[in-house]
Design an enzyme around this catalytic site. Structure first.
Site, PDB file in Angstrom:
ATOM      1  N   CYS A 130       5.223   7.816   0.428  1.00  0.00           N
ATOM      2  CA  CYS A 130       4.367   6.651   0.729  1.00  0.00           C
ATOM      3  C   CYS A 130       3.764   6.781   2.124  1.00  0.00           C
ATOM      4  O   CYS A 130       4.422   6.482   3.126  1.00  0.00           O
ATOM      5  CB  CYS A 130       5.195   5.368   0.615  1.00  0.00           C
ATOM      6  SG  CYS A 130       4.238   3.909   1.040  1.00  0.00           S
ATOM      7  N   CYS A 133       3.485   3.499   4.098  1.00  0.00           N
ATOM      8  CA  CYS A 133       4.773   2.977   4.611  1.00  0.00           C
ATOM      9  C   CYS A 133       5.240   3.791   5.825  1.00  0.00           C
ATOM     10  O   CYS A 133       5.731   3.237   6.796  1.00  0.00           O
ATOM     11  CB  CYS A 133       5.883   3.061   3.562  1.00  0.00           C
ATOM     12  SG  CYS A 133       5.421   2.595   1.916  1.00  0.00           S
ATOM     13  N   ASP A 134       5.106   5.111   5.757  1.00  0.00           N
ATOM     14  CA  ASP A 134       5.771   5.978   6.747  1.00  0.00           C
ATOM     15  C   ASP A 134       4.818   6.707   7.687  1.00  0.00           C
ATOM     16  O   ASP A 134       5.266   7.344   8.641  1.00  0.00           O
ATOM     17  CB  ASP A 134       6.620   7.032   6.012  1.00  0.00           C
ATOM     18  CG  ASP A 134       7.678   6.385   5.123  1.00  0.00           C
ATOM     19  OD1 ASP A 134       8.153   5.299   5.487  1.00  0.00           O
ATOM     20  OD2 ASP A 134       8.006   6.953   4.066  1.00  0.00           O
TER      21      ASP A 134
END
Ligand code: NAP
Length: 310
Positions: A130, A133-134
């Site tokens: 992701c 997200c990261d």
């Protein structure tokens, strides 16, 4: 007793909930983790008819609020088993057991893994599925994205705004993703395509320090130093918990046609977990509507007729 229990609160499941409650049915949505499904991780959605541009998170949140405000219940529980007792379906979760007249399986699909040695161990230490997200953890670093579909291309575009350099490792010499984003990628100075190549090794014991890629044309191997590997090689379904009540194809998708009806009466399926050719946000929403209307018709015509006759 619910009229409709929906397994999975992604786009298909939440769309089904909206159509179910608006038809006056008592609807329960079961979700293992967070509502929204795959779209939550998409930074920009530009291909949903009627919405010029939104984020996947905003899209999912609006859908969730819409379903809830109309009266759908949601419980964060993992459905472990569905029992088909004819006119009554039993849904066993990790916390409770529910009874329903109909069930809609809308479990979507989960990220496919590359199955590299240490891939699982290094999740959170350089391996990610992701980018939104990261990605921020890799600000100023070099990273690689694997895949040639829309997700990989969008991830690479997103990462190129923060990272020093982004490699896209793709196993063929042609992208699967849309032309518009492929063009934007080609105009980015800090994105480099690595064509005809597969990642064969993760370098680093406790964190990702690089990858080894193998060229599928000449068989040569080379190491690329990166701190992060973003894997975006598509999704695969996870429906084996339900194979006693519905037929699965050889890849694990629930077998059903465009009417979203499975071989078990009263059990429907919607969205990416179903056998189909096009898996898009629009087709997931469309499936949700079709499955819910099918469930309502089944309850109103078949079940209620049986009860009246008694
Ligand atoms: P996808 O379209 O299935 O693409 C997966 C990519 O990974 C393909 O390029 C595939 O290569 C590659 N791949 C698969 N298995 C591999 C393996 N074992 N090793 C190396 N590479 C592998 O998946 P996706 O990009 O996640 O997209 C899924 C669906 O969502 C698509 O319909 C897509 O259009 C849609 N989507 C839409 C948006 C948007 O509209 N904003 C955003 C994201 C996704 P090959 O090309 O060689 O098969």
């Amino acid at each position: 007793m619910y009229d409709i229990v929906i397994v999975g609160a992604g786009t298909a499941g939440m769309s089904a909930a909206i159509y179910g409650v608006r038809s006056g049915k008592k609807v329960l949505l079961l979700e293992e983790k967070n509502y929204g499904g795959q779209i939550v991780n998409t930074p920009e959605v530009e291909n949903y008819p009627g919405i010029i541009k939104t984020s996947g998170f905003e899209f999912a949140t609006n859908l969730f609020n819409q379903a809830k405000s109309l009266g759908a219940e949601i419980k964060y529980e993992k459905a472990l088993k569905i029992e088909d007792n004819g006119t009554l379906k039993t849904i066993v979760t990790n916390k409770n057991t529910y009874e329903a007249k109909t069930v809609i399986i809308a479990t979507g699909a989960k990220n496919r893994q590359l199955r590299l040695e240490n891939e699982k161990k290094l999740i959170g230490s350089g391996v990610s599925y992701c980018a939104t997200c990261d990605g921020m953890f890799f600000r100023g670093r070099d990273v690689a994205v694997v895949g040639g579909g829309n997700t990989a291309l969008e991830d690479a575009m997103f990462l190129s705004n923060y990272c020093n350099k982004v490699y896209i490792i793709h196993r063929r010499d042609k992208l699967r993703g849309e032309e518009k984003i492929a063009k934007a990628i080609s105009e980015k100075d800090n994105i480099e395509m690595v064509w005809n190549s597969n990642v064969v090794k993760l370098i680093g014991d406790d964190k990702v320090e690089g990858i080894t890629v193998k060229n599928s044309v000449d068989g040569s191997e080379k190491d690329i130093q990166v701190s992060g590997l973003f894997i975006a090689v598509g999704q695969e379904p996870d429906n084996y918990d339900f194979e006693e009540v519905v037929e699965l194809d050889d890849k694990g998708y629930v077998v059903a046609g465009e009417d979203c009806k499975t071989e078990s009466r009263g059990i429907f399926t919607a969205g990416d977990c179903r056998t189909k050719n096009v898996r898009q946000l629009t087709t997931a929403a469309s499936d949700g509507a079709v499955a819910a209307i099918g469930a309502c018709e089944y309850i109103d015509s078949e079940l209620d007729t049986k009860n009246t006759k008694k």
